[in-house]
Design an enzyme around this catalytic site. Structure first.
Site, short mmCIF file in Angstrom:
data_model
loop_
_atom_site.label_atom_id
_atom_site.label_comp_id
_atom_site.label_asym_id
_atom_site.label_seq_id
_atom_site.Cartn_x
_atom_site.Cartn_y
_atom_site.Cartn_z
N LYS A 15 -5.27 15.23 -9.75
CA LYS A 15 -4.44 15.13 -10.95
C LYS A 15 -3.74 16.46 -11.25
CE LYS A 15 -4.81 10.84 -12.21
NZ LYS A 15 -3.62 9.95 -12.14
N ASP B 288 0.88 -1.17 0.00
CA ASP B 288 0.00 0.00 0.00
C ASP B 288 0.92 1.22 0.00
OD1 ASP B 288 -1.68 2.11 0.45
OD2 ASP B 288 -2.60 1.29 2.27
N TYR C 276 -10.96 13.96 -8.21
CA TYR C 276 -10.05 13.45 -9.24
C TYR C 276 -9.33 14.59 -9.95
CZ TYR C 276 -8.40 10.75 -13.26
OH TYR C 276 -7.63 10.15 -14.22
N SER D 37 -3.46 12.53 -16.35
CA SER D 37 -4.72 12.48 -17.10
C SER D 37 -4.91 13.81 -17.82
CB SER D 37 -5.89 12.26 -16.14
OG SER D 37 -7.12 12.49 -16.80
#
Length: 266
Positions: A178, A81, A174, A161
């Site tokens: 990013k 992890d 998100y 992204s």
């Protein structure tokens, strides 16, 4: 969508034509048990790198490592992890100990996210996305620095992204994570350029992985001028390029691989 439609075309699967270009190098790839991360690990191995396949899921990490070895490559599986600093650091040190060096770090690991506006954004989801996209790469890169400084061709590559550059008004967690990751990439690139450590990002659009359910494919590809989603191997080819000697004068850059999705007026 049929399984055949998710299979990369022959032209994509032949991307290992440059076998040997990364011979003697060691790559560390997170989230490499499945999807795009698996493609990165396989192609880097086909180019000659020994690969640490890192994933929170031990079974898929082992499966990808075994697949690489069955193809004649060298790989180890590490279950960790990486959002936990001590486990991230341990994974880096284990890679260098078992494979003898560390030259390439690929920050690929991600997680599913919800498409929500500001008021519906869940605090826990926001924190979790920052942990995997910002905290984990920070922990890993910091631990990797002593090894990268001893490398003849050190590389740090973020899988970001297109939405890290152009938000779409949904999924605050998100988009912000990013965007923050791109800021981290650029800051690292600036700090370590004089040491020859090259830090870049690949910014894909939608990719044919489990992150895009079959019932969402048609809608996603409608927004892409090339008329289809990317295959994981097509993103991996850009990763392999950035890891290569051909990219020796590229740092602090975001390499868009999105089929023209963000072309103005497209």
């Amino acid at each position: 969508m049929s399984a055949a439609a998710r299979t990369a075309p022959a032209t994509v699967l032949s991307l290992d034509a440059q076998a040997g270009r990364l011979a003697g190098r060691v790559a560390f790839v997170t989230g490499a048990g499945r999807g795009a991360g698996r493609a990165h690990a396989r192609l880097l191995a086909r180019r000659g790198a020994a690969v640490a396949v890192v994933d929170i899921d031990a079974d898929v990490a082992q499966a990808t490592a075994a697949e690489i070895e069955s193809e004649g490559g060298r790989a180890i599986a590490i279950a960790a992890d990486i959002t936990r600093r001590e486990l991230a650091e341990q994974a880096i040190h284990e890679t260098a100990d078992r494979l003898g060096a560390l030259d390439i770090v690929v920050h690929n690991a991600g997680r599913m996210y919800s498409l929500t506006g500001l008021e519906a954004t869940d605090d826990a989801d926001f924190d979790a996305l920052l942990e995997i996209n910002v905290h984990a790469p920070l922990f890993l890169t910091r631990a990797a620095l002593p090894y990268l400084r001893n490398s003849a061709a050190p590389r740090v590559i973020f899988i970001n992204s297109q939405w890290g550059q152009v938000p779409d008004g949904h999924s605050y967690a998100y988009m912000v994570a990013k965007a923050a990751q791109l800021g981290l990439m650029k800051t690292m690139a600036k700090e370590f350029a004089r040491e020859g450590i090259l830090v870049n990002a690949v910014t894909p659009g939608a990719i044919l992985t489990r992150m895009v359910p079959d019932d969402c494919v048609a809608g996603e590809q409608a927004a892409i001028p090339l008329g289809r989603l990317a295959h994981p191997e097509e993103i991996a080819s850009t990763v392999a390029f950035l890891a290569s000697d051909e990219a020796a004068f590229i740092t602090g850059q975001s390499m868009a691989v999105n089929g023209g999705a963000l072309v103005v007026g497209a």
